[in-house]
Write a protein that holds these residues in place. Sequence first.
Motif, mmCIF file in Angstrom:
data_model
loop_
_atom_site.group_PDB
_atom_site.id
_atom_site.type_symbol
_atom_site.label_atom_id
_atom_site.label_comp_id
_atom_site.label_asym_id
_atom_site.label_seq_id
_atom_site.Cartn_x
_atom_site.Cartn_y
_atom_site.Cartn_z
ATOM 1 N N GLN A 36 0.871 -1.079 0.189
ATOM 2 C CA GLN A 36 0.155 0.180 -0.148
ATOM 3 C C GLN A 36 0.762 1.107 0.478
ATOM 4 N N GLU A 37 1.961 1.013 0.756
ATOM 5 C CA GLU A 37 3.169 2.643 0.579
ATOM 6 C C GLU A 37 3.750 2.801 -1.508
ATOM 7 N N LYS A 38 3.729 1.807 -1.031
ATOM 8 C CA LYS A 38 3.744 1.400 -3.183
ATOM 9 C C LYS A 38 2.925 1.951 -3.872
ATOM 10 N N GLY A 39 1.505 2.137 -3.546
ATOM 11 C CA GLY A 39 0.535 2.502 -4.395
ATOM 12 C C GLY A 39 0.745 1.046 -5.382
ATOM 13 N N LEU A 40 0.643 -0.669 -4.870
ATOM 14 C CA LEU A 40 0.145 -1.703 -6.179
ATOM 15 C C LEU A 40 -1.274 -1.909 -5.198
ATOM 16 N N THR A 41 -1.743 -2.268 -6.569
ATOM 17 C CA THR A 41 -2.458 -3.034 -6.437
ATOM 18 C C THR A 41 -2.339 -4.631 -5.776
ATOM 19 N N LEU A 42 -3.737 -5.780 -5.790
ATOM 20 C CA LEU A 42 -3.004 -7.116 -6.024
ATOM 21 C C LEU A 42 -2.973 -7.823 -7.120
ATOM 22 N N ASP A 43 -3.763 -6.436 -7.578
ATOM 23 C CA ASP A 43 -3.512 -7.181 -9.897
ATOM 24 C C ASP A 43 -2.205 -6.778 -10.336
ATOM 25 N N GLU A 44 -1.848 -5.637 -9.853
ATOM 26 C CA GLU A 44 -0.747 -5.540 -10.613
ATOM 27 C C GLU A 44 0.526 -6.212 -9.900
ATOM 28 N N LEU A 45 -0.181 -6.899 -8.790
ATOM 29 C CA LEU A 45 0.894 -7.858 -8.017
ATOM 30 C C LEU A 45 0.780 -8.764 -8.780
ATOM 31 N N VAL A 46 0.303 -9.571 -9.257
ATOM 32 C CA VAL A 46 -0.471 -10.781 -9.961
ATOM 33 C C VAL A 46 0.674 -10.622 -11.558
ATOM 34 N N ALA A 47 0.377 -9.175 -12.189
ATOM 35 C CA ALA A 47 1.643 -9.476 -13.248
ATOM 36 C C ALA A 47 2.590 -9.061 -13.102
ATOM 37 N N LEU A 48 3.480 -8.898 -11.882
ATOM 38 C CA LEU A 48 4.296 -8.605 -11.947
ATOM 39 C C LEU A 48 5.074 -10.640 -10.767
ATOM 40 N N THR A 49 4.410 -11.156 -10.357
ATOM 41 C CA THR A 49 4.312 -12.006 -10.116
ATOM 42 C C THR A 49 4.312 -13.288 -10.707
ATOM 43 N N ARG A 50 2.934 -13.405 -11.724
ATOM 44 C CA ARG A 50 2.699 -14.687 -12.624
ATOM 45 C C ARG A 50 1.727 -15.174 -10.945
ATOM 46 N N ILE A 51 2.069 -15.089 -9.813
ATOM 47 C CA ILE A 51 0.833 -15.799 -8.760
ATOM 48 C C ILE A 51 -0.224 -15.082 -8.353
ATOM 49 N N PRO A 52 -1.445 -16.697 -8.782
ATOM 50 C CA PRO A 52 -2.889 -16.066 -8.679
ATOM 51 C C PRO A 52 -2.831 -15.245 -6.957
ATOM 52 N N ARG A 53 -3.985 -14.583 -7.529
ATOM 53 C CA ARG A 53 -4.577 -13.436 -6.445
ATOM 54 C C ARG A 53 -5.638 -13.966 -5.120
ATOM 55 N N ARG A 54 -5.703 -15.565 -6.085
ATOM 56 C CA ARG A 54 -5.933 -15.628 -4.258
ATOM 57 C C ARG A 54 -4.962 -15.718 -3.062
ATOM 58 N N LEU A 55 -4.135 -16.562 -3.712
ATOM 59 C CA LEU A 55 -2.780 -16.439 -3.384
ATOM 60 C C LEU A 55 -2.323 -15.275 -2.349
ATOM 61 N N GLN A 180 -1.279 -40.591 -21.070
ATOM 62 C CA GLN A 180 0.177 -39.986 -21.119
ATOM 63 C C GLN A 180 -0.264 -38.005 -21.008
ATOM 64 N N ILE A 181 0.307 -37.433 -19.902
ATOM 65 C CA ILE A 181 0.273 -35.596 -20.302
ATOM 66 C C ILE A 181 1.586 -35.211 -19.848
ATOM 67 N N GLY A 182 1.699 -34.244 -20.672
ATOM 68 C CA GLY A 182 2.890 -33.557 -20.238
ATOM 69 C C GLY A 182 2.878 -31.957 -20.435
ATOM 70 N N VAL A 183 3.042 -31.193 -19.285
ATOM 71 C CA VAL A 183 2.905 -29.638 -19.020
ATOM 72 C C VAL A 183 4.238 -28.835 -19.023
ATOM 73 N N THR A 184 3.790 -27.608 -19.178
ATOM 74 C CA THR A 184 5.324 -26.752 -20.005
ATOM 75 C C THR A 184 4.772 -25.495 -18.993
ATOM 76 N N LEU A 185 5.452 -24.928 -17.690
ATOM 77 C CA LEU A 185 4.950 -24.168 -17.300
ATOM 78 C C LEU A 185 5.570 -22.537 -18.317
ATOM 79 N N LYS A 186 4.414 -21.600 -18.430
ATOM 80 C CA LYS A 186 4.657 -20.401 -19.524
ATOM 81 C C LYS A 186 4.783 -19.033 -17.942
ATOM 82 N N ALA A 187 3.675 -19.357 -16.799
ATOM 83 C CA ALA A 187 4.316 -18.839 -15.910
ATOM 84 C C ALA A 187 4.276 -19.467 -14.909
#
Length: 258
Positions: A36-55, A180-187
């Motif tokens: 909050q001191e840096k004036g960032l929202t949770l949605d902006e943190l999602v874009a920076l960290t690629r971590i889901p908002r709920r986490l 068989q499934i394979g996963v590749t992480l874009k984020a």
Amino acid sequence: MKWFSKKDEQPIKPSIQEHQAEKLGQIGSQLASLRQEKGLTLDELVALTRIPRRLLQAIEEGNLTDLPEPIYIQGLIRQFADALGIQGAEFASHFPIGSQSVGIQSKWKGQAIPQLRPIHLYLLYIVLIFSSVNGLSQLLNNASLQVNNRQVQPKTLTQAVGQETANNTLISKKEDQSVQIGVTLKASSWISVVTDGKTAFEGVLPQGSSRTWKATEQLTVKTDNAGGVLMSVNQQEAKEMGELGKTQEIKIAAKPNS
């Protein structure tokens, strides 16, 4: 007459879960204030960290029940802190991931069980892979021996065609019984994989990593960041599981024998 003094009563020792919840509340409050001191929202943190908002929200609120294993919580805290411009590794080290981090040596060995759960999952994954590779190797060896026997003892054309057809049918049935499934992480994303009713993996995979799993009956894949996960089925073209930041669960059943 002898007088006996009562022994000092031992204070009730906090459990590792209570200690983790207390520390998470302190850490989450500090991160929320700094954001909050840096004036960032949770949605902006999602874009920076690629971590889901709920986490991210669960960390700020100190909600331990909505987060994955403690070892992955520590990694999420590190990414959160790094995005806010502080030393994430040092900041995340204050969150305990096992009984060693509590600072009070517990006499109950059962408290070490939560710390061993990820190891059990990795061992199960290794056993499944080893069994699959071993079974395929044995099948190929048997096919090779049958070919050598046909060269030493020539058969009639009819017998050879019949044997080859039987071998192809056996291989086809074996293939039809598995998926068989394979996963590749874009984020960086949290993923849960269940093979034939057993949890093969659950945790956060970093961006750029690739993993494969195999099941003989049914395989279920779940993620909190569907747009960040590319998934392929039976080595086909990989596709995104869904939209970025959305929860998605996909169940794939093995093809039945014809």
